[in-house]
Design a protein around this motif. Sequence first.
Motif, PDB file in Angstrom:
ATOM      1  N   SER A   2       0.540   9.553   2.606  1.00 37.46           N
ATOM      2  CA  SER A   2       0.812   8.192   3.044  1.00 37.46           C
ATOM      3  C   SER A   2       2.026   8.143   3.970  1.00 37.46           C
ATOM      4  O   SER A   2       2.905   8.992   3.932  1.00 37.46           O
ATOM      5  N   ASP A   3       2.030   7.129   4.833  1.00 36.75           N
ATOM      6  CA  ASP A   3       3.112   6.885   5.781  1.00 36.75           C
ATOM      7  C   ASP A   3       3.929   5.703   5.283  1.00 36.75           C
ATOM      8  O   ASP A   3       3.466   4.918   4.452  1.00 36.75           O
ATOM      9  N   SER A  20      -4.344   6.536   3.792  1.00 33.09           N
ATOM     10  CA  SER A  20      -5.677   6.679   4.384  1.00 33.09           C
ATOM     11  C   SER A  20      -6.779   6.723   3.332  1.00 33.09           C
ATOM     12  O   SER A  20      -7.940   6.414   3.635  1.00 33.09           O
ATOM     13  N   THR A  21      -6.436   7.114   2.115  1.00 38.36           N
ATOM     14  CA  THR A  21      -7.451   7.265   1.072  1.00 38.36           C
ATOM     15  C   THR A  21      -7.097   6.417  -0.147  1.00 38.36           C
ATOM     16  O   THR A  21      -5.930   6.077  -0.382  1.00 38.36           O
ATOM     17  N   GLU A  24      -4.491   8.128  -2.405  1.00 36.83           N
ATOM     18  CA  GLU A  24      -3.111   7.909  -1.981  1.00 36.83           C
ATOM     19  C   GLU A  24      -2.653   6.501  -2.336  1.00 36.83           C
ATOM     20  O   GLU A  24      -1.505   6.289  -2.746  1.00 36.83           O
ATOM     21  N   TYR A  25      -3.551   5.546  -2.182  1.00 35.28           N
ATOM     22  CA  TYR A  25      -3.240   4.147  -2.491  1.00 35.28           C
ATOM     23  C   TYR A  25      -2.920   3.980  -3.971  1.00 35.28           C
ATOM     24  O   TYR A  25      -1.938   3.340  -4.343  1.00 35.28           O
ATOM     25  N   CYS A 161      -4.201   0.471   2.563  1.00 36.30           N
ATOM     26  CA  CYS A 161      -5.115   1.617   2.455  1.00 36.30           C
ATOM     27  C   CYS A 161      -6.281   1.387   3.401  1.00 36.30           C
ATOM     28  O   CYS A 161      -7.101   0.486   3.188  1.00 36.30           O
ATOM     29  N   THR A 162      -6.379   2.211   4.441  1.00 31.03           N
ATOM     30  CA  THR A 162      -7.427   1.996   5.444  1.00 31.03           C
ATOM     31  C   THR A 162      -8.815   2.255   4.887  1.00 31.03           C
ATOM     32  O   THR A 162      -9.792   1.700   5.400  1.00 31.03           O
ATOM     33  N   GLU A 163      -8.936   3.059   3.836  1.00 28.28           N
ATOM     34  CA  GLU A 163     -10.266   3.307   3.268  1.00 28.28           C
ATOM     35  C   GLU A 163     -10.871   2.039   2.656  1.00 28.28           C
ATOM     36  O   GLU A 163     -12.094   1.916   2.542  1.00 28.28           O
ATOM     37  N   TRP A 204     -13.323   1.349  10.775  1.00 33.14           N
ATOM     38  CA  TRP A 204     -12.471   1.765   9.655  1.00 33.14           C
ATOM     39  C   TRP A 204     -12.150   3.252   9.690  1.00 33.14           C
ATOM     40  O   TRP A 204     -11.091   3.678   9.227  1.00 33.14           O
ATOM     41  N   ASP A 205     -13.063   4.070  10.255  1.00 36.48           N
ATOM     42  CA  ASP A 205     -12.857   5.512  10.279  1.00 36.48           C
ATOM     43  C   ASP A 205     -12.463   6.033  11.667  1.00 36.48           C
ATOM     44  O   ASP A 205     -12.496   7.240  11.917  1.00 36.48           O
ATOM     45  N   THR A 210      -5.144   4.167  11.989  1.00 31.05           N
ATOM     46  CA  THR A 210      -3.915   4.168  11.204  1.00 31.05           C
ATOM     47  C   THR A 210      -2.690   3.985  12.087  1.00 31.05           C
ATOM     48  O   THR A 210      -1.775   3.212  11.758  1.00 31.05           O
TER      49      THR A 210
END
Length: 373
Positions: A2-3, A20-21, A24-25, A161-163, A204-205, A210
């Motif tokens: 994560s950023d 991103s996932t 991670e979230y 979380c982009t996912e 989204w992908d 991001t």
Amino acid sequence: MSDKLTVELGERSYPIIIASTRQEYREAIRSTEAWTAGAAVIFDENTRQYLPDGMPEEIVYIGFEPGEQTKCFASLHRIMDEMAAGRIDRGGRVIALGGGVIGDLAGYAAASYLRGVDFYQVPTTLLAMVDSSVGGKTGINIAAGKNLVGAFWQPQAVFICTELLKTLPPREFAAGMAEVIKYGMLYDRALFDQLAGLEQPLAWDHPALTGIIRRCCEIKAEIVKADEKETAASGGRALLNLGHTFAHAIENVAGYGTYLHGEAVAIGLVLAAELSARLTDDGAIGFDFDRADAEAVRKLVAANALPTSLKDPLGGQPAPALDIDKLMDAMRRDKKVRSGRLRFVAMEEIGRAVTVADVPEAWIRELWQQSAQ
């Protein structure tokens, strides 16, 4: 991995964590005390699927139907009653799990309950990730207008979380792109050019997503740091309202929920670009925004599956006919009106915006009429 970036507001500073996932979230959320006993989680039925497993039973969960109509006093009262029934005290916290509607509603509840409890944002739409979850503006709608009741109440953290965008309907994703485009228009020409130069629209992908979300958050953090409560006499945080004076009028007259917020903003951005070109033609000092720039804005909005005028269809259905007089009346009730005068955000050039007053109402009426034709 994560950023992270920080909204710098002194003792009210807070992190924005971008993952991103979903793994991670989850790890980012579990690393804080947010999702523990004493919390109230506000969500809608579209975001129920993102509730983490294995959380304490003492958490109060409050779900709503999706849509702008949820952002009202009745929903606020329900949150207050359920938090009180759950014995949430001043050490408690509110977690907003959803898009802009849930974030605004939950944030205002957090600002109001026991005169203020901690608040966390977990945005699940692109629009909320790049805009409404950052900066501490909270509120609800009333019949007279959008967000006319609310408070400034900064979150303790924002978890992105982009996912989570994987299941976001295409129309909702496109609505978020209006706010992304807005940041390029008002602050960052390089971002605008990057969006215009993409071979495929963002999804989204998309590998650039991001970084673009981060850049939008950076811009908003910089503007909020300089003018947290929108008190600057000119410019400042008000610049974030580019296109929104038009957009809020559209939403109010059409009925909340007819247009997605981002769809109304998209039309507002095109109208703001037309206004900027007219100011340039009229010789306004500092303005160098020509008709080619206005067309570049319209093309970028259209390329992202967004309406560019009041006559464009919404979700495959014909757009409602809106009365110009009612649109003008709604604008006069806008929060940015000062001493009875309409104020707009316009662009001196792409990437540099300013607030303007004393725009002839005849110009605005003409812009509405052109958009409706």
